[in-house]
Motif scaffolding. Structure first.
Motif, PDB file in Angstrom:
ATOM      1  N   CYS A 111       0.797  -1.238  -0.010  1.00  0.00           N
ATOM      2  CA  CYS A 111      -0.092  -0.031   0.004  1.00  0.00           C
ATOM      3  C   CYS A 111       0.925   1.084  -0.001  1.00  0.00           C
ATOM      4  CB  CYS A 111      -0.906   0.137   1.386  1.00  0.00           C
ATOM      5  SG  CYS A 111      -2.585   0.924   1.069  1.00  0.00           S
ATOM      6  N   HIS A 122       2.821   5.989  -3.755  1.00  0.00           N
ATOM      7  CA  HIS A 122       2.754   6.493  -4.851  1.00  0.00           C
ATOM      8  C   HIS A 122       1.287   6.359  -5.489  1.00  0.00           C
ATOM      9  CE1 HIS A 122       3.555   7.367  -9.114  1.00  0.00           C
ATOM     10  NE2 HIS A 122       3.004   6.157  -9.505  1.00  0.00           N
ATOM     11  N   ASP A 123       0.612   5.257  -5.215  1.00  0.00           N
ATOM     12  CA  ASP A 123      -0.836   5.061  -5.427  1.00  0.00           C
ATOM     13  C   ASP A 123      -1.637   6.018  -4.951  1.00  0.00           C
ATOM     14  OD1 ASP A 123      -0.182   2.908  -7.266  1.00  0.00           O
ATOM     15  OD2 ASP A 123      -0.968   1.596  -5.942  1.00  0.00           O
ATOM     16  N   HIS A 124      -1.223   6.214  -3.661  1.00  0.00           N
ATOM     17  CA  HIS A 124      -2.095   7.217  -2.814  1.00  0.00           C
ATOM     18  C   HIS A 124      -2.084   8.674  -3.269  1.00  0.00           C
ATOM     19  CE1 HIS A 124      -1.858   4.594   1.263  1.00  0.00           C
ATOM     20  NE2 HIS A 124      -2.476   4.209   0.163  1.00  0.00           N
ATOM     21  N   GLU A 132      -1.872   9.525  -6.483  1.00  0.00           N
ATOM     22  CA  GLU A 132      -2.412   9.544  -7.660  1.00  0.00           C
ATOM     23  C   GLU A 132      -3.968   9.731  -7.326  1.00  0.00           C
ATOM     24  OE1 GLU A 132      -1.858   6.083 -10.237  1.00  0.00           O
ATOM     25  OE2 GLU A 132       0.236   6.931 -10.905  1.00  0.00           O
ATOM     26  N   ILE A 137      -8.172   4.267  -9.884  1.00  0.00           N
ATOM     27  CA  ILE A 137      -6.994   4.195  -9.210  1.00  0.00           C
ATOM     28  C   ILE A 137      -7.129   3.322  -7.825  1.00  0.00           C
ATOM     29  CG2 ILE A 137      -5.250   5.820  -8.119  1.00  0.00           C
ATOM     30  CD1 ILE A 137      -5.857   7.896 -10.178  1.00  0.00           C
ATOM     31  N   ASP A 173      -7.369  -0.490  -8.700  1.00  0.00           N
ATOM     32  CA  ASP A 173      -6.143  -1.024  -9.088  1.00  0.00           C
ATOM     33  C   ASP A 173      -5.203  -0.981  -7.773  1.00  0.00           C
ATOM     34  OD1 ASP A 173      -6.692  -1.330 -11.799  1.00  0.00           O
ATOM     35  OD2 ASP A 173      -5.769   0.480 -12.305  1.00  0.00           O
ATOM     36  N   HIS A 174      -5.307  -0.014  -7.012  1.00  0.00           N
ATOM     37  CA  HIS A 174      -4.335  -0.136  -5.684  1.00  0.00           C
ATOM     38  C   HIS A 174      -4.831  -1.073  -4.986  1.00  0.00           C
ATOM     39  CE1 HIS A 174      -2.217   1.425  -2.309  1.00  0.00           C
ATOM     40  NE2 HIS A 174      -3.409   1.695  -1.537  1.00  0.00           N
ATOM     41  N   HIS A 226      -3.610  -4.596  -6.341  1.00  0.00           N
ATOM     42  CA  HIS A 226      -2.089  -4.831  -5.938  1.00  0.00           C
ATOM     43  C   HIS A 226      -1.863  -5.122  -4.473  1.00  0.00           C
ATOM     44  CE1 HIS A 226      -1.356  -1.237  -9.155  1.00  0.00           C
ATOM     45  NE2 HIS A 226      -1.424  -2.282  -9.730  1.00  0.00           N
TER      46      HIS A 226
END
Length: 243
Positions: A187, A190-192, A194, A210, A213-214, A217
């Motif tokens: 977690c 980077h995803d956060h 976005e 997003i 997808d996060h 992952h």
């Protein structure tokens, strides 16, 4: 007429409220330790040690453990005591499915409602996540990651769903502790980041994509097709919970 019971009632209510606050504080600390993977699945939670760690009576400890058991992050075993729950493979799958459904709704609503103050809080939180990662403080990074999801949820204004999400985050932390395939937190910030940028554009569709997808992952970092890894035994885990 004896009305002493009337004069004692406000004090009794005040004492009950204070006891509830202390129990809730224990719940928050244990949940944070679970999310941060300092308390592993299967860890025993002795009432006397918890009482000593938090400076409260066993009655308050029992109330806290009952609250945690209601959220299924603690298991109460007759004649054995309380333990951090160990989810099954099927429970793990259901937890991730529930997170996808709940967080899709929350992030879309957050995109419609967030303002500049909300975005500032989210960006400050991202800074704290990045700082924890730079320091190599994995436990803090994992805990902050869970808090990010709750912060996004709080912006939505959907308090019932956020309460459910808090339980799901604690339970998914147990799943990752048992079945996770890597030592790193999936977690990541980077995803956060976005997600935050999509919220800044008020683009609920993009934010939801997003987030989906996060979460995939995160789920892909756990191996649900075999036996769980043995729980790590922590010698003095309750010392980490002491305020």
């Amino acid at each position: 007429m004896d009305i002493s019971f009337q004069t004692d009632a406000p004090r009794e209510r005040k004492d009950a409220a204070a006891a509830g606050d202390r129990a809730s504080a224990i719940v928050r600390s244990i949940e944070a330790a679970i999310v941060g993977q300092r308390l592993p699945p299967g860890a025993k939670l002795p009432e006397d040690e918890l009482g000593a760690a938090f400076g409260v009576s066993r009655t308050i400890v029992r109330a806290a453990l009952r609250m945690l058991a209601q959220d299924r992050v603690v298991t109460l075993a007759p004649n054995r005591g309380a333990f951090v729950s160990s989810p099954t493979v099927e429970e793990a799958r259901q937890v991730f499915h529930a997170r996808r459904v709940v967080e899709d709704a929350l992030v879309r609503e957050a995109a419609a409602r967030c303002d500049e103050a909300d975005l500032d809080r989210l960006r400050s939180h991202l800074d704290a996540e990045r700082d924890a990662l730079r320091r190599g403080d994995r436990s803090a990074a994992i805990g902050l990651s869970g808090e990010f999801h709750l912060l996004v949820g709080s912006i939505s204004g959907q308090k019932v769903l956020v309460t459910f999400l808090r339980e799901l985050i604690s339970r998914s932390a147990l799943v990752i502790a048992l079945f996770g395939t890597t030592r790193e937190s999936s977690c990541g910030s980077h995803d956060h980041a976005e997600v935050v940028e999509a919220l800044a554009r008020r683009d609920g569709e993009a934010a939801a994509a997003i987030m989906a997808d996060h979460l995939r992952h995160i789920e892909h970092d756990v191996e649900l097709s075999g036996e769980p890894r043995p729980s790590v035994r922590l010698a003095d885990v309750l010392a980490d919970l002491r305020r």
